[in-house]
Design an enzyme around this catalytic site. Structure first.
Site, PDB file in Angstrom:
ATOM      1  N   ASN A 113       0.901  -1.212  -0.038  1.00  0.00           N
ATOM      2  CA  ASN A 113       0.034   0.089  -0.008  1.00  0.00           C
ATOM      3  C   ASN A 113       0.867   1.368   0.008  1.00  0.00           C
ATOM      4  O   ASN A 113       1.521   1.601   1.143  1.00  0.00           O
ATOM      5  CB  ASN A 113      -0.644   0.179   1.093  1.00  0.00           C
ATOM      6  N   TRP A 114       1.083   1.991  -1.209  1.00  0.00           N
ATOM      7  CA  TRP A 114       1.951   3.123  -0.973  1.00  0.00           C
ATOM      8  C   TRP A 114       1.480   4.231  -0.542  1.00  0.00           C
ATOM      9  O   TRP A 114       2.232   5.137  -0.377  1.00  0.00           O
ATOM     10  CB  TRP A 114       1.971   3.386  -2.774  1.00  0.00           C
ATOM     11  N   LYS A 115       0.069   4.329  -0.325  1.00  0.00           N
ATOM     12  CA  LYS A 115      -0.698   5.545   0.246  1.00  0.00           C
ATOM     13  C   LYS A 115      -0.366   6.645  -0.712  1.00  0.00           C
ATOM     14  O   LYS A 115      -0.332   6.503  -1.964  1.00  0.00           O
ATOM     15  CB  LYS A 115      -0.129   5.727   1.582  1.00  0.00           C
ATOM     16  N   HIS A 131      -9.777   1.939   4.513  1.00  0.00           N
ATOM     17  CA  HIS A 131      -8.591   2.400   5.315  1.00  0.00           C
ATOM     18  C   HIS A 131      -8.662   3.310   6.369  1.00  0.00           C
ATOM     19  O   HIS A 131      -9.207   4.218   6.212  1.00  0.00           O
ATOM     20  CB  HIS A 131      -7.613   2.790   4.146  1.00  0.00           C
ATOM     21  N   GLU A 189      -7.137   5.687   7.375  1.00  0.00           N
ATOM     22  CA  GLU A 189      -6.641   7.072   7.182  1.00  0.00           C
ATOM     23  C   GLU A 189      -7.811   7.747   6.369  1.00  0.00           C
ATOM     24  O   GLU A 189      -8.024   8.985   6.580  1.00  0.00           O
ATOM     25  CB  GLU A 189      -5.224   7.092   6.299  1.00  0.00           C
ATOM     26  N   GLU A 200      -6.362  -4.104  10.746  1.00  0.00           N
ATOM     27  CA  GLU A 200      -5.001  -3.129  10.789  1.00  0.00           C
ATOM     28  C   GLU A 200      -5.362  -2.416  12.260  1.00  0.00           C
ATOM     29  O   GLU A 200      -6.159  -1.240  12.025  1.00  0.00           O
ATOM     30  CB  GLU A 200      -4.922  -2.054   9.503  1.00  0.00           C
ATOM     31  N   GLY A 248       2.111   2.488  10.869  1.00  0.00           N
ATOM     32  CA  GLY A 248       3.278   3.432  10.626  1.00  0.00           C
ATOM     33  C   GLY A 248       3.888   3.914  11.900  1.00  0.00           C
ATOM     34  O   GLY A 248       4.761   4.652  12.003  1.00  0.00           O
ATOM     35  N   SER A 293       2.919  -2.036  10.532  1.00  0.00           N
ATOM     36  CA  SER A 293       4.189  -2.134  10.674  1.00  0.00           C
ATOM     37  C   SER A 293       4.698  -3.413  10.195  1.00  0.00           C
ATOM     38  O   SER A 293       5.650  -4.049  11.198  1.00  0.00           O
ATOM     39  CB  SER A 293       4.501  -1.706  12.272  1.00  0.00           C
ATOM     40  N   GLY A 307       2.373  -1.030   4.374  1.00  0.00           N
ATOM     41  CA  GLY A 307       2.702   0.310   3.998  1.00  0.00           C
ATOM     42  C   GLY A 307       4.077   0.817   3.734  1.00  0.00           C
ATOM     43  O   GLY A 307       4.916   0.634   2.627  1.00  0.00           O
ATOM     44  N   GLY A 308       4.801   1.258   4.628  1.00  0.00           N
ATOM     45  CA  GLY A 308       6.054   1.732   4.807  1.00  0.00           C
ATOM     46  C   GLY A 308       7.013   0.998   4.171  1.00  0.00           C
ATOM     47  O   GLY A 308       7.948   1.279   3.268  1.00  0.00           O
TER      48      GLY A 308
HETATM   49  P1  PGA Z   1       2.526   0.400   7.600  1.00  0.00           P
HETATM   50  O1  PGA Z   1       0.994   0.584   7.179  1.00  0.00           O
HETATM   51  O2  PGA Z   1       2.863  -0.947   7.201  1.00  0.00           O
HETATM   52  O3  PGA Z   1       3.246   1.287   7.282  1.00  0.00           O
HETATM   53  O4  PGA Z   1       2.134   0.155   9.156  1.00  0.00           O
HETATM   54  C1  PGA Z   1       0.139  -0.290   6.783  1.00  0.00           C
HETATM   55  C2  PGA Z   1      -1.305   0.099   6.310  1.00  0.00           C
HETATM   56  O5  PGA Z   1      -1.813   1.461   6.645  1.00  0.00           O
HETATM   57  O6  PGA Z   1      -1.823  -0.449   5.340  1.00  0.00           O
END
Ligand code: PGA
Length: 251
Positions: free
Chosen positions: A8-10, A94, A96, A166, A172, A211, A232-233
């Site tokens: 997930n590049w966001k 998501h 966010e 999640e 993150g 994470s 994500g990251g």
């Molecule tokens: P993260 O994000 O791996 O950076 O914790 C995961 C996500 O929000 O999908």
């Protein structure tokens, strides 16, 4: 059921960088036993598709979708538009988006159902906040999110649902959820799905997200009830994500 890893590049990588990421990732050696997808910003779908050509690894995912096919919905993107790029998955709800854009369970459920009707697998995100966990409300929160999110969905057909558990405090933060707590939450999610979807629940993959990195991915993949991960990251660098895919299923 193959395990599924979704990058997930966001809000990272416009078309130029997206194309470069895909080309670099295509050079990675990837385990065949895994399904791998990459969720890119809408504006980068075309570049990602053109760098992929006809290749289907990684599969393309979008990060959101609207519930109507067309009409006066300024700024929105429909499932049919996503299909033009060969999009196979679409993240919905998501945390966010729930947090910054006010997405509700009702919206998430409409988005998930619309994606599925078009043949795109919705990746429905659920998870509790730090306060909810501290108050012992993690399972209640997630139960109600799942119940609402699947209320308009079917799990049969060519686009089975995917759920991503999640916990918000793990996203993150470098503080991933313990395998024991993850197992417990995945068991709860599976039981809600069985109640709501019956036999069709067996086609649903339940991913963990928050994470996940090269060091801990193997532990999640061997945790009971975990059918993959949303990353994500640790997916932003294509070589690092390749490494993560290999670490997920150690030989
Ligand atoms: P993260 O994000 O791996 O950076 O914790 C995961 C996500 O929000 O999908």
């Amino acid at each position: 059921m193959k395990k599924l890893l979704i990058a997930n590049w966001k809000m990272h990588y416009g078309p130029i960088k997206a194309g470069a990421w895909i080309r670099a990732f295509r050079r990675e050696r990837l385990p065949k036993e895994l399904d791998i997808a990459v969720a890119v910003p809408f504006v980068s779908l075309a570049a990602a598709r053109s760098s992929l050509g006809r290749a289907s690894i990684p599969a393309l995912a979008a990060q959101d979708v609207f519930w109507n096919e067309e009409g006066a919905f300024t700024g929105e993107i429909s499932p049919g538009m996503l299909l033009e790029f060969g999009t196979e998955y679409c993240i919905v709800g998501h945390s966010e988006r729930r947090q910054y854009l006010g997405e509700t369970d009702e919206m998430v459920s409409k988005k998930a159902a619309a994606a599925q009707r078009s043949g795109i697998s919705p990746v429905i995100c659920v998870g509790e906040t730090k306060i909810q966990r501290a108050r012992g409300e993690a399972s209640k929160t997630v139960r109600s999110q799942i119940t609402a999110a699947v209320s308009q969905s079917k799990s049969e057909g060519k686009a089975p649902l995917v759920i991503a558990y999640e916990p918000l405090w793990a996203i993150g933060s470098g503080k991933s959820c313990s395998p024991q707590d993850t197992k417990e939450m995945h068991t709860i999610i599976r039981s809600v799905l069985e109640k709501k979807l019956g036999k069709a629940a067996s086609a649903v993959r339940i991913l963990y997200g928050g994470s996940v990195d090269v060091r801990n991915v193997a532990e999640y993949m061997t945790t009971t009830g975990v059918d993959g991960a949303l990353i994500g990251g640790a997916s932003l660098d294509p070589r690092n994500f390749g490494l993560l895919c290999r670490a997920a299923l150690p030989a």
